[in-house]
Design a protein around this motif. Sequence first.
Motif, mmCIF file in Angstrom:
data_model
loop_
_atom_site.group_PDB
_atom_site.id
_atom_site.type_symbol
_atom_site.label_atom_id
_atom_site.label_comp_id
_atom_site.label_asym_id
_atom_site.label_seq_id
_atom_site.Cartn_x
_atom_site.Cartn_y
_atom_site.Cartn_z
ATOM 1 N N GLU A 61 4.300 8.759 -6.639
ATOM 2 C CA GLU A 61 5.072 8.485 -7.848
ATOM 3 C C GLU A 61 4.474 7.301 -8.612
ATOM 4 N N MET A 62 4.055 6.260 -7.890
ATOM 5 C CA MET A 62 3.430 5.110 -8.564
ATOM 6 C C MET A 62 2.128 5.511 -9.240
ATOM 7 N N LYS A 63 1.356 6.369 -8.583
ATOM 8 C CA LYS A 63 0.088 6.813 -9.185
ATOM 9 C C LYS A 63 0.337 7.629 -10.450
ATOM 10 N N SER A 64 1.367 8.458 -10.417
ATOM 11 C CA SER A 64 1.668 9.284 -11.594
ATOM 12 C C SER A 64 2.150 8.437 -12.765
ATOM 13 N N MET A 65 2.775 7.298 -12.468
ATOM 14 C CA MET A 65 3.298 6.443 -13.537
ATOM 15 C C MET A 65 2.187 5.752 -14.315
ATOM 16 N N GLY A 82 9.326 -0.256 -12.855
ATOM 17 C CA GLY A 82 9.375 0.867 -11.928
ATOM 18 C C GLY A 82 8.340 0.742 -10.820
ATOM 19 N N LEU A 83 7.142 0.255 -11.156
ATOM 20 C CA LEU A 83 6.103 0.066 -10.140
ATOM 21 C C LEU A 83 6.516 -0.966 -9.101
ATOM 22 N N VAL A 84 7.133 -2.044 -9.584
ATOM 23 C CA VAL A 84 7.586 -3.087 -8.665
ATOM 24 C C VAL A 84 8.648 -2.530 -7.721
ATOM 25 N N LEU A 85 9.567 -1.732 -8.261
ATOM 26 C CA LEU A 85 10.628 -1.156 -7.444
ATOM 27 C C LEU A 85 10.060 -0.221 -6.376
ATOM 28 N N TYR A 86 9.187 0.696 -6.804
ATOM 29 C CA TYR A 86 8.611 1.637 -5.833
ATOM 30 C C TYR A 86 7.752 0.929 -4.794
ATOM 31 N N ASN A 87 7.023 -0.078 -5.236
ATOM 32 C CA ASN A 87 6.190 -0.819 -4.286
ATOM 33 C C ASN A 87 7.053 -1.556 -3.260
ATOM 34 N N ASP A 88 8.191 -2.082 -3.711
ATOM 35 C CA ASP A 88 9.105 -2.751 -2.785
ATOM 36 C C ASP A 88 9.691 -1.761 -1.782
ATOM 37 N N LEU A 89 10.020 -0.545 -2.249
ATOM 38 C CA LEU A 89 10.551 0.477 -1.345
ATOM 39 C C LEU A 89 9.507 0.898 -0.311
ATOM 40 N N VAL A 90 8.269 1.061 -0.757
ATOM 41 C CA VAL A 90 7.186 1.418 0.167
ATOM 42 C C VAL A 90 6.991 0.319 1.204
ATOM 43 N N ASP A 91 6.974 -0.927 0.730
ATOM 44 C CA ASP A 91 6.739 -2.049 1.640
ATOM 45 C C ASP A 91 7.865 -2.177 2.672
ATOM 46 N N ARG A 92 9.109 -2.027 2.240
ATOM 47 C CA ARG A 92 10.227 -2.152 3.167
ATOM 48 C C ARG A 92 10.263 -0.997 4.165
ATOM 49 N N ASN A 93 9.991 0.204 3.687
ATOM 50 C CA ASN A 93 9.927 1.345 4.598
ATOM 51 C C ASN A 93 8.829 1.151 5.642
ATOM 52 N N ARG A 94 7.689 0.668 5.180
ATOM 53 C CA ARG A 94 6.562 0.435 6.087
ATOM 54 C C ARG A 94 6.910 -0.633 7.120
ATOM 55 N N ARG A 95 7.559 -1.716 6.684
ATOM 56 C CA ARG A 95 7.924 -2.786 7.612
ATOM 57 C C ARG A 95 8.961 -2.307 8.627
ATOM 58 N N CYS A 96 9.928 -1.509 8.188
ATOM 59 C CA CYS A 96 10.929 -0.975 9.124
ATOM 60 C C CYS A 96 10.262 -0.068 10.150
ATOM 61 N N LEU A 97 9.331 0.757 9.694
ATOM 62 C CA LEU A 97 8.650 1.687 10.582
ATOM 63 C C LEU A 97 7.808 0.949 11.612
ATOM 64 N N LEU A 98 7.050 -0.042 11.159
ATOM 65 C CA LEU A 98 6.205 -0.816 12.080
ATOM 66 C C LEU A 98 7.054 -1.641 13.043
ATOM 67 N N ALA A 99 8.180 -2.167 12.553
ATOM 68 C CA ALA A 99 9.073 -2.928 13.436
ATOM 69 C C ALA A 99 9.631 -2.020 14.530
ATOM 70 N N TYR A 100 9.984 -0.804 14.169
ATOM 71 C CA TYR A 100 10.509 0.173 15.139
ATOM 72 C C TYR A 100 9.472 0.470 16.221
#
Length: 231
Positions: A61-65, A82-100
């Motif tokens: 989605e960020m690439k398409s924007m 919008g880029l900042v929002l999507y990047n924050d969502l990606v970063d938080r998802n990634r951190r949750c996944l790595l923490a798990y």
Amino acid sequence: PPPSARSPRPSCGLPRGPAMPLHMKKSVQMLRDLDRARWLPHFNDKVIKEVVEEILNDTREMKSMVKDHEELEDVSEEVCAGLVLYNDLVDRNRRCLLAYLNYRLERVEELRWEVGLMVPDDKMSRLHDSEKQYLHLYNTLLDRYMKQYVPTCSEPLDLTADAEAPEELNIQIRVIDTDLGEIVTADSGTVRLRKGYQLFVKRTDIEQLVRAGKVEHVLTARTDDAGKSTR
């Protein structure tokens, strides 16, 4: 040294309530599953794949924007937000996944120090195949290190033994597992372990079985008196 100072149960940093974005609900749920589990929940491969797919979708989605903008300076403020929002969502998802994943691997390492090579079936069943392979490789490296720690020693140094000196070298045990049979020990010879048997053996010969919950230490009068005297 054994893994002593381990990470606390990970937190994703999002509020616990209706304000939590539904977009990240799955990754947050994984961490809450860790928090509720007595040891580890079963590895949720399905949800992990869904979180990874969510990360990939947000990245696309960020690439398409910005695909129609040759220079980032031409991007409007709305698109930047919008880029900042999507990047924050990606970063938080990634951190949750790595923490798990990291939290689970730390518990796997601790398991080796707690029960040795005899991992209880109920705990082994909760691990993913890749985590089982990690445990096997961790065992191999630890065993190799213990054998080479004191090169001149005839027997490998057991770093997983009690950190504090035991009160008694020999202990009385009761067998509570049904599938142990006979084992050959270093100092107690061949020991027949049938459910319900009570035996008097050297602590070092049976310690890993005690940790694994296959036999239990029967407290003697001497042990009870020693415990009372230290209170």
